[in-house]
Design a protein around this motif. Structure first.
Motif, PDB file in Angstrom:
ATOM      1  N   THR A  93       0.836  -1.209   0.000  1.00 58.03           N
ATOM      2  CA  THR A  93       0.000   0.000   0.000  1.00 58.03           C
ATOM      3  C   THR A  93       0.865   1.251   0.000  1.00 58.03           C
ATOM      4  N   ILE A  94       1.921   1.230   0.844  1.00 55.73           N
ATOM      5  CA  ILE A  94       2.822   2.379   0.912  1.00 55.73           C
ATOM      6  C   ILE A  94       3.503   2.609  -0.443  1.00 55.73           C
ATOM      7  N   LYS A  95       3.917   1.513  -1.074  1.00 52.31           N
ATOM      8  CA  LYS A  95       4.554   1.635  -2.392  1.00 52.31           C
ATOM      9  C   LYS A  95       3.586   2.240  -3.404  1.00 52.31           C
ATOM     10  N   ILE A 101       1.852   9.469  -5.443  1.00 49.65           N
ATOM     11  CA  ILE A 101       2.384  10.789  -5.108  1.00 49.65           C
ATOM     12  C   ILE A 101       3.409  11.226  -6.154  1.00 49.65           C
ATOM     13  N   SER A 102       4.267  10.280  -6.542  1.00 44.45           N
ATOM     14  CA  SER A 102       5.281  10.590  -7.551  1.00 44.45           C
ATOM     15  C   SER A 102       4.623  10.984  -8.871  1.00 44.45           C
ATOM     16  N   ASP A 106       4.757  14.575 -10.741  1.00 43.13           N
ATOM     17  CA  ASP A 106       5.150  14.696 -12.152  1.00 43.13           C
ATOM     18  C   ASP A 106       4.084  15.440 -12.951  1.00 43.13           C
ATOM     19  N   ALA A 107       2.798  15.087 -12.640  1.00 43.93           N
ATOM     20  CA  ALA A 107       1.688  15.733 -13.348  1.00 43.93           C
ATOM     21  C   ALA A 107       1.640  17.224 -13.048  1.00 43.93           C
ATOM     22  N   LEU A 108       1.868  17.576 -11.759  1.00 44.69           N
ATOM     23  CA  LEU A 108       1.859  18.985 -11.386  1.00 44.69           C
ATOM     24  C   LEU A 108       3.005  19.736 -12.062  1.00 44.69           C
TER      25      LEU A 108
END
Length: 276
Positions: A93-95, A101-102, A106-108
């Motif tokens: 889940t953390i991965k 988030i990554s 990247d999208a932002l």
């Protein structure tokens, strides 16, 4: 003769009696010793029986404790297996969250790059470099904000000659996108309007300024009326508080909101990204 016989008889009887007493005494002594031995043995037996009961209880406790330990060991094995599985799921889940988030970051980053490219493209295409004209892109919408000092005199809704030069550049943006709709929003400060009997308040003034700009765009600059929407926002959406003259000047503005269709907006983005 009889006397002699009698005397022998008495002597024999006396001897016999003395021997019997002695034997009785010996037997009594042996009986006492046996009784003492029996009592001692009985005490020892009772102690052994007590120890046996204690050992039996301890044995039962140890058996139960051993059984409990075996059960606990099995439960711990099950719990350890489940714990390992839960830890593995938690790590997965953390991965996944880290990956999301990554991707979002990247999208932002990409979004910021696209926005900058699009704004730069719009400014360069119409030659807008005036600090009183701002172009922003938010959520697929292009906002062109023009300070009122470039468009109108104070308290007036008559478009100035200089404003027509600025609006000609805005018209170029709109005419380049004939399927886009554009909302022309008038904004004022909070100083009550009292200079014209035709206008009741700042809201009236903001609407009049919006329609005045639309008339210039359609009649003088060739923008299709079907693309334009007139809107007056009055004093009710200030950018900053109206406590100073400088802030009130900032709030007095006309904002042209370019509303592209989603597919065309992304085509425009892709084109700008390819240029990069």
């Amino acid at each position: 003769m009889r006397k002699v016989i009698l005397m022998f008889s008495l002597a024999a009887l006396t001897l016999t009696s003395c021997g019997t007493k002695k034997k009785i005494a010996e037997l009594e002594q042996k009986n006492k010793e046996c009784q003492d031995l029996l009592n001692s043995t009985t005490v020892k037996l009772n102690l052994c029986l007590s120890e046996k009961d204690a050992l039996s209880q301890q044995n039962d406790y140890l058996k139960k404790n051993n059984s409990d330990l075996i059960s606990a060991s099995k439960d711990m094995t099950i719990l350890s297996t489940k714990g390992a599985q839960n830890i593995e799921k938690a790590l997965e889940t953390i991965k996944e969250k880290d990956l999301k988030i990554s991707r979002m970051q990247d999208a932002l980053t990409k979004k910021d790059s696209v926005t900058l490219a699009l704004v730069t493209s719009l400014k360069s295409s119409v030659g807008i470099s005036d600090p009183d004209i701002e172009i922003n892109v938010e959520k697929g919408v292009v906002f062109i904000s023009i300070a009122d000092k470039l468009l109108f005199k104070s308290g007036s809704y008559v478009v100035s000659d200089r404003a027509k030069e600025v609006l000609a550049k805005v018209a170029k943006v709109i005419n380049d996108k004939p399927t886009f709709e554009c909302m022309v929003e008038g904004h004022t400060d909070n100083v009550p309007f009292t200079g014209n009997a035709v206008l009741l308040d700042n809201w009236d003034l903001s609407v009049k300024r919006s329609t005045a700009i639309i008339r210039v765009l359609t009649k003088d600059l060739g923008v299709k009326p079907s693309q334009l929407i007139a809107a007056g926002r009055g004093e009710f959406i200030p950018l900053v508080d109206n406590k100073t003259a400088e802030n009130r000047a900032t709030n007095r503005r006309t904002r042209i909101v370019v509303l592209p269709k989603i597919d065309e907006f992304y085509e425009m983005i892709e084109k700008e990204m390819k240029k990069q």
